[in-house]
Design an enzyme around this catalytic site. Sequence first.
Site, PDB file in Angstrom:
ATOM      1  N   SER A   1      -6.858  -0.936  12.671  1.00 27.43           N
ATOM      2  CA  SER A   1      -7.779   0.160  12.981  1.00 27.43           C
ATOM      3  C   SER A   1      -8.258   0.048  14.424  1.00 27.43           C
ATOM      4  CB  SER A   1      -8.979   0.050  12.034  1.00 27.43           C
ATOM      5  OG  SER A   1     -10.078   0.743  12.561  1.00 27.43           O
TER       6      SER A   1
ATOM      7  N   TYR B   1     -15.255  -4.236   6.190  1.00 31.06           N
ATOM      8  CA  TYR B   1     -13.922  -3.721   6.528  1.00 31.06           C
ATOM      9  C   TYR B   1     -13.439  -4.267   7.868  1.00 31.06           C
ATOM     10  CZ  TYR B   1     -10.340  -0.203   7.748  1.00 31.06           C
ATOM     11  OH  TYR B   1      -9.179   0.432   8.121  1.00 31.06           O
TER      12      TYR B   1
ATOM     13  N   GLY C   1       0.827  -1.215   0.000  1.00 34.27           N
ATOM     14  CA  GLY C   1       0.000   0.000   0.000  1.00 34.27           C
ATOM     15  C   GLY C   1       0.853   1.252   0.000  1.00 34.27           C
ATOM     16  N   ALA C   2       1.971   1.189  -0.745  1.00 38.86           N
ATOM     17  CA  ALA C   2       2.927   2.311  -0.715  1.00 38.86           C
ATOM     18  C   ALA C   2       2.552   3.423  -1.692  1.00 38.86           C
ATOM     19  CB  ALA C   2       4.334   1.786  -1.038  1.00 38.86           C
ATOM     20  N   SER C   3       1.520   3.197  -2.525  1.00 39.61           N
ATOM     21  CA  SER C   3       1.270   4.157  -3.607  1.00 39.61           C
ATOM     22  C   SER C   3       0.525   5.409  -3.168  1.00 39.61           C
ATOM     23  CB  SER C   3       0.475   3.463  -4.724  1.00 39.61           C
ATOM     24  OG  SER C   3      -0.656   2.808  -4.187  1.00 39.61           O
TER      25      SER C   3
ATOM     26  N   GLY D   1      -1.599   7.697   0.309  1.00 37.93           N
ATOM     27  CA  GLY D   1      -1.945   7.869   1.715  1.00 37.93           C
ATOM     28  C   GLY D   1      -0.811   7.616   2.693  1.00 37.93           C
ATOM     29  N   ILE D   2      -1.122   6.851   3.712  1.00 35.86           N
ATOM     30  CA  ILE D   2      -0.174   6.602   4.799  1.00 35.86           C
ATOM     31  C   ILE D   2       1.075   5.902   4.272  1.00 35.86           C
ATOM     32  CG2 ILE D   2       0.128   5.416   7.016  1.00 35.86           C
ATOM     33  CD1 ILE D   2      -3.006   5.558   7.277  1.00 35.86           C
TER      34      ILE D   2
HETATM   35  N1  LIG Z   1      -7.631   6.254   6.675  1.00 32.98           N
HETATM   36  C1  LIG Z   1      -8.064   5.884   7.849  1.00 32.98           C
HETATM   37  O1  LIG Z   1      -8.891   6.546   8.504  1.00 32.98           O
HETATM   38  C2  LIG Z   1      -7.503   4.625   8.479  1.00 32.98           C
HETATM   39  C3  LIG Z   1      -7.825   4.352   9.829  1.00 32.98           C
HETATM   40  C4  LIG Z   1      -7.343   3.191  10.424  1.00 32.98           C
HETATM   41  C5  LIG Z   1      -6.540   2.318   9.697  1.00 32.98           C
HETATM   42  N2  LIG Z   1      -6.246   2.599   8.397  1.00 32.98           N
HETATM   43  C6  LIG Z   1      -5.439   1.632   7.657  1.00 32.98           C
HETATM   44  O2  LIG Z   1      -4.299   2.286   7.126  1.00 32.98           O
HETATM   45  C7  LIG Z   1      -3.865   1.596   5.957  1.00 32.98           C
HETATM   46  C8  LIG Z   1      -3.578   2.596   4.842  1.00 32.98           C
HETATM   47  O3  LIG Z   1      -4.788   3.266   4.517  1.00 32.98           O
HETATM   48  P1  LIG Z   1      -4.853   4.723   3.857  1.00 32.98           P
HETATM   49  O4  LIG Z   1      -5.778   5.531   4.683  1.00 32.98           O
HETATM   50  O5  LIG Z   1      -3.498   5.230   3.551  1.00 32.98           O
HETATM   51  O6  LIG Z   1      -5.654   4.355   2.512  1.00 32.98           O
HETATM   52  P2  LIG Z   1      -5.372   4.684   0.972  1.00 32.98           P
HETATM   53  O7  LIG Z   1      -4.847   6.055   0.796  1.00 32.98           O
HETATM   54  O8  LIG Z   1      -6.626   4.300   0.268  1.00 32.98           O
HETATM   55  O9  LIG Z   1      -4.222   3.652   0.609  1.00 32.98           O
HETATM   56  C9  LIG Z   1      -4.494   2.278   0.545  1.00 32.98           C
HETATM   57  C10 LIG Z   1      -3.307   1.578  -0.085  1.00 32.98           C
HETATM   58  O10 LIG Z   1      -3.626   0.185  -0.234  1.00 32.98           O
HETATM   59  C11 LIG Z   1      -3.346  -0.198  -1.570  1.00 32.98           C
HETATM   60  N3  LIG Z   1      -4.241  -1.264  -2.032  1.00 32.98           N
HETATM   61  C12 LIG Z   1      -5.593  -1.225  -2.119  1.00 32.98           C
HETATM   62  N4  LIG Z   1      -6.052  -2.346  -2.697  1.00 32.98           N
HETATM   63  C13 LIG Z   1      -4.960  -3.107  -2.985  1.00 32.98           C
HETATM   64  C14 LIG Z   1      -4.784  -4.373  -3.600  1.00 32.98           C
HETATM   65  N5  LIG Z   1      -5.815  -5.090  -4.093  1.00 32.98           N
HETATM   66  N6  LIG Z   1      -3.529  -4.863  -3.717  1.00 32.98           N
HETATM   67  C15 LIG Z   1      -2.467  -4.158  -3.249  1.00 32.98           C
HETATM   68  N7  LIG Z   1      -2.576  -2.946  -2.659  1.00 32.98           N
HETATM   69  C16 LIG Z   1      -3.802  -2.429  -2.551  1.00 32.98           C
HETATM   70  C17 LIG Z   1      -3.546   1.069  -2.410  1.00 32.98           C
HETATM   71  O11 LIG Z   1      -2.768   1.023  -3.584  1.00 32.98           O
HETATM   72  P3  LIG Z   1      -3.293   0.697  -5.060  1.00 32.98           P
HETATM   73  O12 LIG Z   1      -4.671   1.273  -5.185  1.00 32.98           O
HETATM   74  O13 LIG Z   1      -2.264   1.351  -5.909  1.00 32.98           O
HETATM   75  O14 LIG Z   1      -3.258  -0.790  -5.150  1.00 32.98           O
HETATM   76  C18 LIG Z   1      -2.994   2.135  -1.467  1.00 32.98           C
HETATM   77  O15 LIG Z   1      -1.604   2.273  -1.634  1.00 32.98           O
HETATM   78  C19 LIG Z   1      -4.967   0.584   5.616  1.00 32.98           C
HETATM   79  O16 LIG Z   1      -4.586  -0.707   6.031  1.00 32.98           O
HETATM   80  C20 LIG Z   1      -6.150   1.049   6.440  1.00 32.98           C
HETATM   81  O17 LIG Z   1      -7.018  -0.017   6.789  1.00 32.98           O
HETATM   82  C21 LIG Z   1      -6.702   3.722   7.765  1.00 32.98           C
END
Ligand SMILES: NC(=O)c1ccc[n+]([C@@H]2O[C@H](COP(=O)([O-])OP(=O)(O)OC[C@H]3O[C@@H](n4cnc5c(N)ncnc54)[C@H](OP(=O)(O)O)[C@@H]3O)[C@@H](O)[C@H]2O)c1
Length: 262
Positions: A154, A168, A32-34, A36-37
């Site tokens: 989470s 989720y 998930g390096a592309s 957000g976090i």
């Molecule tokens: N945002 C929040 O409020 C929050 C809160 C608690 C925990 N988290 C956790 O934090 C982590 C990062 O989330 P974020 O908020 O940064 O979300 P994000 O910006 O949507 O990033 C999600 C990442 O996961 C990758 N991903 C999604 N589907 C994938 C697949 N099929 N195969 C490989 N990679 C995939 C995406 O890359 P591609 O689309 O390029 O594949 C993207 O790099 C997640 O595990 C999330 O559950 C987030």
Amino acid sequence: MSWFSRLLAPPLCSDPVPLRQSMQGKVVLLTGASFGIGAALAVRLQAAGARVLLAARSEMELKQLGEHVYPLDLRDPASVDEVAAAVLRDHGGVDVVIHNAGKSIRRSLLRALDRPHDFERCMGVNYLGPVRLQLALLPSMIARGSGHIVNVSSVGVRLPPVAQWAAYLASKSAFDHWLGAAVPELRRHGIRCTSVYLGLVHTRMSAPTKEYASLPGLSADEAACVLCRALIRRPRSLAPWWLEPLHWLGPILERPLEWFPF
Ligand SMILES: NC(=O)c1ccc[n+]([C@@H]2O[C@H](COP(=O)([O-])OP(=O)(O)OC[C@H]3O[C@@H](n4cnc5c(N)ncnc54)[C@H](OP(=O)(O)O)[C@@H]3O)[C@@H](O)[C@H]2O)c1
């Protein structure tokens, strides 16, 4: 960051030295390096001297972040196997695996009656894919007798179930539970595991829930700072200070929450 956000999650990233000391020269696989976090964390880890293996589906975004790019679709077992094999072939193994990729869906049950794929997709990205990837990498970590596995989870998995988040939270809980069950065995092989329970982070993932836009939360970079702390200290878990009291209040909160449709 507002004073309220600061109270909920104080910033943790002021000193870059401990991160450099912990991560310099380390091989880190970051899913998930592309966006957000993950993208924010990749920048910090590379600046700290780590060799970050960037994995996600969006190859173009990954290429803008660094040179070690591994296109990965966690929902596709063949893609997971391919990436694991390529990582082992190219780098001989990894010191740290950060399971950060995630998919979230907020949808009421009655709107998901014809959408079993909602559940399958979340399970694939948040549970089955990460388990498959980790299983493929474990033999090399065990052979080295060291390693660190980080689960980006989470706060929701430590709280009573919440309406609309079934796909989720069930999938995030599954991986959290899987890793927890693996800890006793992995510990004996020198492998540490950390689950990081994040609250709201304002990213692409949370953006579709309009009600959350005005709620206090971290930025992607602030959440990356929390993960840096996990990488430096390697605790079993890391969570906002308010999560544990709420977790213990869970049995009391559970019944009233069942009446609250959100
Ligand atoms: N945002 C929040 O409020 C929050 C809160 C608690 C925990 N988290 C956790 O934090 C982590 C990062 O989330 P974020 O908020 O940064 O979300 P994000 O910006 O949507 O990033 C999600 C990442 O996961 C990758 N991903 C999604 N589907 C994938 C697949 N099929 N195969 C490989 N990679 C995939 C995406 O890359 P591609 O689309 O390029 O594949 C993207 O790099 C997640 O595990 C999330 O559950 C987030």
